[in-house]
Structure formats: structure tokens, C-alpha cells
Design a protein around this motif. Structure first.
Motif, PDB file in Angstrom:
ATOM      1  N   ARG A  64      63.911  22.060  25.054  1.00  0.00           N
ATOM      2  CA  ARG A  64      63.738  20.679  24.601  1.00  0.00           C
ATOM      3  C   ARG A  64      62.270  20.325  24.739  1.00  0.00           C
ATOM      4  O   ARG A  64      61.696  20.475  25.807  1.00  0.00           O
ATOM      5  N   VAL A  65      61.681  19.845  23.645  1.00  0.00           N
ATOM      6  CA  VAL A  65      60.253  19.546  23.615  1.00  0.00           C
ATOM      7  C   VAL A  65      60.052  18.060  23.340  1.00  0.00           C
ATOM      8  O   VAL A  65      60.475  17.556  22.309  1.00  0.00           O
ATOM      9  N   TRP A  66      59.435  17.367  24.291  1.00  0.00           N
ATOM     10  CA  TRP A  66      59.055  15.970  24.141  1.00  0.00           C
ATOM     11  C   TRP A  66      57.604  15.908  23.682  1.00  0.00           C
ATOM     12  O   TRP A  66      56.955  16.923  23.508  1.00  0.00           O
ATOM     13  N   ALA A  67      57.068  14.716  23.547  1.00  0.00           N
ATOM     14  CA  ALA A  67      55.671  14.551  23.154  1.00  0.00           C
ATOM     15  C   ALA A  67      54.715  14.960  24.271  1.00  0.00           C
ATOM     16  O   ALA A  67      53.573  15.328  24.009  1.00  0.00           O
ATOM     17  N   ASP A  68      55.188  14.948  25.533  1.00  0.00           N
ATOM     18  CA  ASP A  68      54.295  15.223  26.659  1.00  0.00           C
ATOM     19  C   ASP A  68      54.814  16.259  27.650  1.00  0.00           C
ATOM     20  O   ASP A  68      54.192  16.484  28.684  1.00  0.00           O
ATOM     21  N   GLY A  90      64.092  11.789  17.071  1.00  0.00           N
ATOM     22  CA  GLY A  90      64.670  11.205  18.275  1.00  0.00           C
ATOM     23  C   GLY A  90      63.693  11.259  19.430  1.00  0.00           C
ATOM     24  O   GLY A  90      62.474  11.277  19.252  1.00  0.00           O
ATOM     25  N   GLU A  91      64.232  11.305  20.624  1.00  0.00           N
ATOM     26  CA  GLU A  91      63.409  11.342  21.831  1.00  0.00           C
ATOM     27  C   GLU A  91      62.723  12.684  22.016  1.00  0.00           C
ATOM     28  O   GLU A  91      61.602  12.757  22.515  1.00  0.00           O
ATOM     29  N   TYR A  92      63.391  13.770  21.606  1.00  0.00           N
ATOM     30  CA  TYR A  92      62.852  15.116  21.768  1.00  0.00           C
ATOM     31  C   TYR A  92      63.337  16.008  20.636  1.00  0.00           C
ATOM     32  O   TYR A  92      64.234  15.653  19.894  1.00  0.00           O
ATOM     33  N   LYS A  93      62.717  17.189  20.545  1.00  0.00           N
ATOM     34  CA  LYS A  93      63.164  18.222  19.609  1.00  0.00           C
ATOM     35  C   LYS A  93      63.856  19.301  20.423  1.00  0.00           C
ATOM     36  O   LYS A  93      63.391  19.649  21.504  1.00  0.00           O
ATOM     37  N   GLU A  94      64.944  19.853  19.893  1.00  0.00           N
ATOM     38  CA  GLU A  94      65.700  20.873  20.608  1.00  0.00           C
ATOM     39  C   GLU A  94      65.777  22.133  19.760  1.00  0.00           C
ATOM     40  O   GLU A  94      66.088  22.068  18.566  1.00  0.00           O
TER      41      GLU A  94
END
Length: 105
Positions: free
Chosen positions: A36-40, A86-90
Motif C-alpha cells: 500500500r502506497v500513500w503520498a508520504d 482514494g487514500e492510498y494505492k494498493e
């Protein structure tokens, strides 16, 4: 989710240190399942939902590509840097390469 088993704080241009962290800690997880990859930050998750976390690098950074390739993540390097819906990429892990993919026929 629970707390990560280990965390690494990514410094600018610190790809080598992050790759060393992944190499050192990868054996503590079972079979890798997804990322799971978020912006930070990003999480590396196994089949038991245990995970490691690398903070300070996200899908907008160019340095995310070698980190995701190191753990065999199935992703498109051309579109990874686009904003997430969304909130993150999976992404799933365990990408396989066909024989002679790197050769020109």
C-alpha cells in the motif's frame, strides 16, 4: 491495522539505505502479499497482515520505483506517480517476468 514490525525513515536520495532496510527485514515476514502506497509512506504486507513501513517516500516520488521493483510489485512505472483516487494505492506482490523479457528479438 496493528503497529508495523519495523519502520524506516527515508531521507532524500536515500534509496540505498531503504533497499538495505528491505533486504534486512524481508526475512521476518511470511510470503509477501501486497503493498500500500500513500503520498508520504508505504507498507509491505504479508499473508498474515504483518507489515513493515517506510516513511518519507510515496507514490509521487521518483525513488518509489526501485523500492517497489525490489519487492516484485506488479505496477505500471508510467502511472505510479499520478494522484490516487482514494487514500492510498494498493498493488499485489509476486510479479513474475517471462523468460528472455530483457532480450530484443
Amino acid at each position: 491495522m496493528s503497529e508495523p514490525l519495523a519502520s524506516h525513515d527515508y531521507a532524500a536520495s536515500g534509496v540505498e539505505a531503504a533497499l538495505a532496510f528491505l533486504k534486512r527485514t524481508r526475512n521476518e515476514l511470511r510470503t509477501l502479499r501486497k503493498v500500500r502506497v500513500w503520498a508520504d509512506k508505504f507498507h509491505i504486507i504479508d499473508v498474515n497482515k504483518d507489515y513493515f513501513e517506510i516513511r518519507g517516500v510515496g507514490y509521487g516520488d521518483a525513488d518509489i520505483v526501485p523500492l517497489l521493483r525490489n519487492i516484485n510489485t506488479a505496477f505500471d512505472p508510467q502511472t505510479i506517480h499520478e494522484p490516487a483516487a482514494g487514500e492510498y494505492k494498493e498493488f499485489l506482490t509476486g510479479r513474475r517476468h517471462p523468460w528472455a523479457e530483457d532480450r530484443v528479438m
